[in-house]
Design an enzyme around this catalytic site. Structure first.
Site, PDB file in Angstrom:
ATOM      1  N   CYS A 154       0.813  -1.227   0.000  1.00 44.23           N
ATOM      2  CA  CYS A 154       0.000   0.000   0.000  1.00 44.23           C
ATOM      3  C   CYS A 154       0.845   1.274   0.000  1.00 44.23           C
ATOM      4  O   CYS A 154       0.328   2.353  -0.272  1.00 44.23           O
ATOM      5  CB  CYS A 154      -0.941   0.006   1.193  1.00 44.23           C
ATOM      6  SG  CYS A 154      -2.010  -1.441   1.235  1.00 44.23           S
TER       7      CYS A 154
ATOM      8  N   HIS B 121      -3.221   7.072   2.959  1.00 44.07           N
ATOM      9  CA  HIS B 121      -3.656   5.780   2.435  1.00 44.07           C
ATOM     10  C   HIS B 121      -5.043   5.481   3.001  1.00 44.07           C
ATOM     11  O   HIS B 121      -5.275   5.595   4.196  1.00 44.07           O
ATOM     12  CB  HIS B 121      -2.652   4.700   2.847  1.00 44.07           C
ATOM     13  CG  HIS B 121      -3.115   3.328   2.514  1.00 44.07           C
ATOM     14  ND1 HIS B 121      -3.684   3.019   1.297  1.00 44.07           N
ATOM     15  CD2 HIS B 121      -3.116   2.172   3.234  1.00 44.07           C
ATOM     16  CE1 HIS B 121      -4.002   1.739   1.286  1.00 44.07           C
ATOM     17  NE2 HIS B 121      -3.676   1.210   2.443  1.00 44.07           N
TER      18      HIS B 121
ATOM     19  N   ASN C  18     -10.139  -0.117   0.649  1.00 48.08           N
ATOM     20  CA  ASN C  18      -8.678  -0.030   0.543  1.00 48.08           C
ATOM     21  C   ASN C  18      -8.253  -0.636  -0.792  1.00 48.08           C
ATOM     22  O   ASN C  18      -8.421  -1.831  -1.018  1.00 48.08           O
ATOM     23  CB  ASN C  18      -8.075  -0.807   1.726  1.00 48.08           C
ATOM     24  CG  ASN C  18      -6.559  -0.833   1.718  1.00 48.08           C
ATOM     25  OD1 ASN C  18      -5.932  -0.480   0.727  1.00 48.08           O
ATOM     26  ND2 ASN C  18      -5.984  -1.278   2.813  1.00 48.08           N
TER      27      ASN C  18
HETATM   28  N1  COA Z   1     -18.143  -8.653  10.386  1.00 47.28           N
HETATM   29  C1  COA Z   1     -18.538  -8.953  11.630  1.00 47.28           C
HETATM   30  N2  COA Z   1     -17.713  -9.326  12.596  1.00 47.28           N
HETATM   31  C2  COA Z   1     -16.400  -9.390  12.302  1.00 47.28           C
HETATM   32  C3  COA Z   1     -15.911  -9.085  11.034  1.00 47.28           C
HETATM   33  C4  COA Z   1     -16.828  -8.695  10.046  1.00 47.28           C
HETATM   34  N3  COA Z   1     -16.459  -8.382   8.790  1.00 47.28           N
HETATM   35  N4  COA Z   1     -14.565  -9.224  11.035  1.00 47.28           N
HETATM   36  C5  COA Z   1     -14.225  -9.599  12.268  1.00 47.28           C
HETATM   37  N5  COA Z   1     -15.336  -9.717  13.036  1.00 47.28           N
HETATM   38  C6  COA Z   1     -15.416 -10.097  14.433  1.00 47.28           C
HETATM   39  C7  COA Z   1     -14.225 -10.893  14.894  1.00 47.28           C
HETATM   40  O1  COA Z   1     -14.383 -12.245  14.568  1.00 47.28           O
HETATM   41  C8  COA Z   1     -14.244 -10.645  16.374  1.00 47.28           C
HETATM   42  O2  COA Z   1     -15.203 -11.471  16.949  1.00 47.28           O
HETATM   43  P1  COA Z   1     -14.924 -12.171  18.378  1.00 47.28           P
HETATM   44  O3  COA Z   1     -14.783 -11.038  19.348  1.00 47.28           O
HETATM   45  O4  COA Z   1     -16.153 -12.985  18.587  1.00 47.28           O
HETATM   46  O5  COA Z   1     -13.669 -12.960  18.205  1.00 47.28           O
HETATM   47  C9  COA Z   1     -14.757  -9.201  16.487  1.00 47.28           C
HETATM   48  O6  COA Z   1     -15.400  -8.922  15.239  1.00 47.28           O
HETATM   49  C10 COA Z   1     -13.662  -8.189  16.726  1.00 47.28           C
HETATM   50  O7  COA Z   1     -12.591  -8.463  15.831  1.00 47.28           O
HETATM   51  P2  COA Z   1     -11.304  -7.587  15.797  1.00 47.28           P
HETATM   52  O8  COA Z   1     -10.395  -8.113  14.735  1.00 47.28           O
HETATM   53  O9  COA Z   1     -10.767  -7.442  17.179  1.00 47.28           O
HETATM   54  O10 COA Z   1     -11.940  -6.210  15.327  1.00 47.28           O
HETATM   55  P3  COA Z   1     -11.271  -4.794  15.221  1.00 47.28           P
HETATM   56  O11 COA Z   1     -12.051  -3.847  16.030  1.00 47.28           O
HETATM   57  O12 COA Z   1      -9.794  -4.845  15.441  1.00 47.28           O
HETATM   58  O13 COA Z   1     -11.532  -4.427  13.696  1.00 47.28           O
HETATM   59  C11 COA Z   1     -10.389  -4.397  11.592  1.00 47.28           C
HETATM   60  C12 COA Z   1     -11.016  -5.255  12.688  1.00 47.28           C
HETATM   61  C13 COA Z   1      -9.831  -5.326  10.526  1.00 47.28           C
HETATM   62  C14 COA Z   1     -11.471  -3.515  11.002  1.00 47.28           C
HETATM   63  C15 COA Z   1      -9.272  -3.493  12.192  1.00 47.28           C
HETATM   64  O14 COA Z   1      -8.431  -4.273  13.004  1.00 47.28           O
HETATM   65  C16 COA Z   1      -8.452  -2.850  11.118  1.00 47.28           C
HETATM   66  O15 COA Z   1      -8.940  -2.050  10.351  1.00 47.28           O
HETATM   67  N6  COA Z   1      -7.142  -3.121  11.073  1.00 47.28           N
HETATM   68  C17 COA Z   1      -6.279  -2.562  10.045  1.00 47.28           C
HETATM   69  C18 COA Z   1      -6.458  -3.323   8.770  1.00 47.28           C
HETATM   70  C19 COA Z   1      -5.838  -2.620   7.588  1.00 47.28           C
HETATM   71  O16 COA Z   1      -5.896  -1.426   7.474  1.00 47.28           O
HETATM   72  N7  COA Z   1      -5.254  -3.400   6.688  1.00 47.28           N
HETATM   73  C20 COA Z   1      -4.671  -2.906   5.490  1.00 47.28           C
HETATM   74  C21 COA Z   1      -3.314  -2.389   5.724  1.00 47.28           C
HETATM   75  S1  COA Z   1      -2.646  -1.631   4.298  1.00 47.28           S
END
Ligand code: COA
Length: 332
Positions: free
Chosen positions: A117, A258, A288
């Site tokens: 990215c 980004h 993204n």
């Molecule tokens: N829909 C519903 N629930 C979801 C889900 C979705 N699409 N994806 C994950 N969950 C659930 C998980 O399974 C977890 O459930 P649990 O508590 O029963 O285990 C819960 O939601 C929380 O998951 P978590 O991963 O802790 O959520 P989060 O608040 O960290 O949000 C992201 C997840 C991916 C949105 C966040 O971590 C993020 O944006 N990270 C950066 C990713 C990124 O930018 N990547 C590209 C880099 S260039």
């Protein structure tokens, strides 16, 4: 070789996004998720998905054609083509060579650079340095991604975040000093490589029936860790480039981050103490798009008049690798 320092400026930009829109509700009909979950955690509402036959080079060529038109240049004016992508049409030849042929560019050096990215900021510095050397005149730089081809559509933790598209810019010299692409800061930390990666398809895990069964040809991510690293390195890159140039955050008219997650951008806004209105945002529409994210936003920002003459703009990115980078621009 001419070693006279000269400004390198953006001569024109273009972008392309596929027509097919996949909304959060569309995704909720195939994986266990909801519009509310995706929107509140990321700020994304919908993303574009390329057609089966549409490739990264097709989208890149469309964006590049628009950039050429905006720059009022011809294919024959381009002597350097650099593409940033993690979804090349194929391992080789380079996507840059494929775009070259599609656009009828016959007299250019072409290569791909992979920095996920952060790729567009990386290729911007590489192209700017090559132009500054005096050896190259007009560089076509492209970020293009067909991320839909490497997403695990059964994995709700990743498939909801990404989309397809391409953005391009033509860079060229200007004899007026002190404008255009003023400065860059880039960084990498390979020790953090396992937070976001695709294990299959390369020489470590070439395509076999087993690698396909093990779903190795899909993007893997540890979202929470990526989130924390992203906030840290984006702030660090932004502060570093401002310090290098004796500027305060408040002097930035426009920030083009980004477009990964609105929550990451909000944290960046509060840590830099720059209001959210100064940030150009389009992730609600596209999600993204990795290396395409900054050039699509840059094209939209320029076309909507967000970067007036004399304005300072900051591009700031992070991505797999780990990689990060920032570019400081002053509109001529
Ligand atoms: N829909 C519903 N629930 C979801 C889900 C979705 N699409 N994806 C994950 N969950 C659930 C998980 O399974 C977890 O459930 P649990 O508590 O029963 O285990 C819960 O939601 C929380 O998951 P978590 O991963 O802790 O959520 P989060 O608040 O960290 O949000 C992201 C997840 C991916 C949105 C966040 O971590 C993020 O944006 N990270 C950066 C990713 C990124 O930018 N990547 C590209 C880099 S260039």
């Amino acid at each position: 070789m001419n070693d006279t320092p000269r400004s390198v400026v953006i001569k024109g930009t273009g972008s392309y996004t596929p027509a097919n829109i996949k909304t959060n509700n569309d995704l909720a009909s195939t994986v266990d998720t909801s519009d509310e979950w995706i929107f509140t955690r990321t700020g994304i509402k919908e993303r574009r998905i390329a057609s089966e036959k549409e490739t990264a080079s097709d989208m890149g060529a469309s964006a590049a054609q628009r950039a050429l038109e905006a720059a009022k240049l011809e294919a024959s004016d381009i002597d350097l083509v650099i593409v940033a992508t993690i979804t090349p049409d194929m391992p080789f030849p380079s996507t840059a060579c494929l775009v070259q042929t599609k656009l009828g560019i016959t007299n250019a050096v072409c290569m791909d650079i992979e920095a996920a990215c952060s790729g567009f900021v990386y290729i911007m510095e590489v192209a700017a340095s090559m132009i500054r050397s005096g050896r190259y005149q007009h560089a076509l730089i492209i970020g293009t991604e067909k991320l839909s081809s490497i997403l695990d559509w059964e994995d709700r933790t990743t498939c909801v975040l990404f989309g397809d598209g391409a953005g391009a810019a033509i860079l060229g010299p200007l004899e007026t000093p002190g404008v255009g692409l003023l400065d860059f800061t880039l960084g990498s930390d390979g020790a953090q490589g396992d937070v976001l990666y695709m294990p299959g398809g390369g020489s470590a895990n070439p395509a076999t029936a087993d690698s396909l069964n093990d779903r190795l040809h899909f993007l893997k991510m540890r979202g929470r860790e990526v989130f924390k690293l992203a906030v840290k390195v984006m702030e660090q890159a932004a502060q570093e480039i401002l310090e290098q140039n004796g500027l305060e955050p408040d002097q930035l008219s426009c920030l083009i981050p980004h477009q990964a997650n609105l929550r990451i951008i909000e944290l960046l806004s509060s840590r830099l103490n720059v209001p959210m209105e100064r940030f150009y945002l389009n992730l609600e529409k596209y999600g993204n798009t990795s290396a395409a994210s900054i050039p699509i936003a840059l094209d939209e920002a320029i076309r909507s008049g967000r970067m007036a003459s004399g304005d300072y703009t900051l591009l700031v990115a992070f991505g797999a690798g780990l990689t990060w980078g920032a570019a400081l621009l002053k509109t001529p």
